[in-house]
Motif scaffolding. Sequence first.
Motif, short mmCIF file in Angstrom:
data_model
loop_
_atom_site.label_atom_id
_atom_site.label_comp_id
_atom_site.label_asym_id
_atom_site.label_seq_id
_atom_site.Cartn_x
_atom_site.Cartn_y
_atom_site.Cartn_z
N THR A 206 32.72 34.90 36.49
CA THR A 206 32.72 35.87 37.58
C THR A 206 33.86 36.86 37.41
N SER B 191 35.41 40.07 39.78
CA SER B 191 35.30 40.75 41.06
C SER B 191 36.59 41.50 41.37
N SER C 214 31.35 43.18 42.05
CA SER C 214 31.48 41.92 41.31
C SER C 214 30.29 41.72 40.39
N SER D 84 38.14 37.94 45.64
CA SER D 84 36.84 37.27 45.66
C SER D 84 36.15 37.37 47.03
#
Length: 399
Positions: A106, A108, A122, A69
């Motif tokens: 999300t 990533s 991402s 991340s």
Amino acid sequence: MIRKATLSLVLLYSTFTSFETSAQRIDSVGQLDGRTNTVNTAVPFLRITPDARSGAMGDVGLAIAPDASSIYWNLSKLPFATTKSSMAVTYTPWLKELVNDVFLATVSGYTQVDENQAISGSLRYFSLGSINLRDVTNQDLGDFHPREFAIDAGYARKLSDHFGVGFTARYIYSNLAGGQSVDNIAIRPGKAFAADISAFYTKEIEKDDGLVNKFNLGVAITNIGTRISYTSSAQSKDFIPTNLGLGTAYTLSLDEYNQLTFALDINKLLVPTPSRDSAGNPTNDYKNKSVLEGIFSSFGDAPGGAKEELQELMYSVGMEYWYNQQFAVRAGYFNENKNKGNRKYFTAGIGIKYDIFGLNFSYLVPSGSGIQRNPLSNTLRFTLTFDLGGRDEESRTGF
């Protein structure tokens, strides 16, 4: 799930302007009278912490050990990662205490091209669920599914054994009420382009017993980009959340199996503070600034002077404990001044790692009296990680 019409009207209003809370008033010598003067921007989803590890540590991330991340926090950390490639998937419920179909998802990841370079990408997708739109006469305009997303691609490189830099490019799409109109003004999806620049310094400190501590520093300016508009009017363009972040982290190797990290991040939005006239009434003059003018003027444009500028700083502190790089316990605290949003909350979470798989959880609890209610209050969010490349088992840097 269909919400009430009042929520629809709030959504339509937000497409034209950022919300301002109670107007702050300035007395004859320019001092604050204690009312709020929140700095607001469009597409605030870009400032939602997208991973459960940092979410459990009070939203720190600029200088902690690199992971999948890092493209959100500080891309320049990635050439120093001990895992060659990694990927993370995060699910964050939003306003869970009110609705059940609003969330941030999300994905990533990164890979190291060689020992000095890394690339990363991402996707952040923010869904506002299903909303029933109605006009001022309460006529049903049908259901709409507002949504926003950001696509990132980044490159990071070591410049020395201790220092690295990174650059990220970003495309932003925000469709809050596209196809509708207010006062015969057509609403359209907002689009913007942005970039991040970042730097990272790390230094290992070897102890007499052979164990190694680590000191990290990180800095990042994120979301430097075009203003965004939901209509064809040039006057309706809003700033996106350009942000300056400074962070530090120190990792203590207690023994062969136990490791403890302490981290601190300080953040400030680099967008204009809402302006006031001599009587203390709000004006829209600040919206006429260019992006660069807004960034540089943000350090000295607060109506309350230096005192108010300091109030715009946001502080995050976090702690992470690892046992044998298999089990982690995390905690943190986030603080924002009462005149600038009043977000104050404690966070906690755990992490579990087995072979190439990892699972992180975080939980947020608001704190203080008269505090701002948080959309993540009493919400459990999680991140699933996959280490796709080799790992340096001698290093104790987390995942």
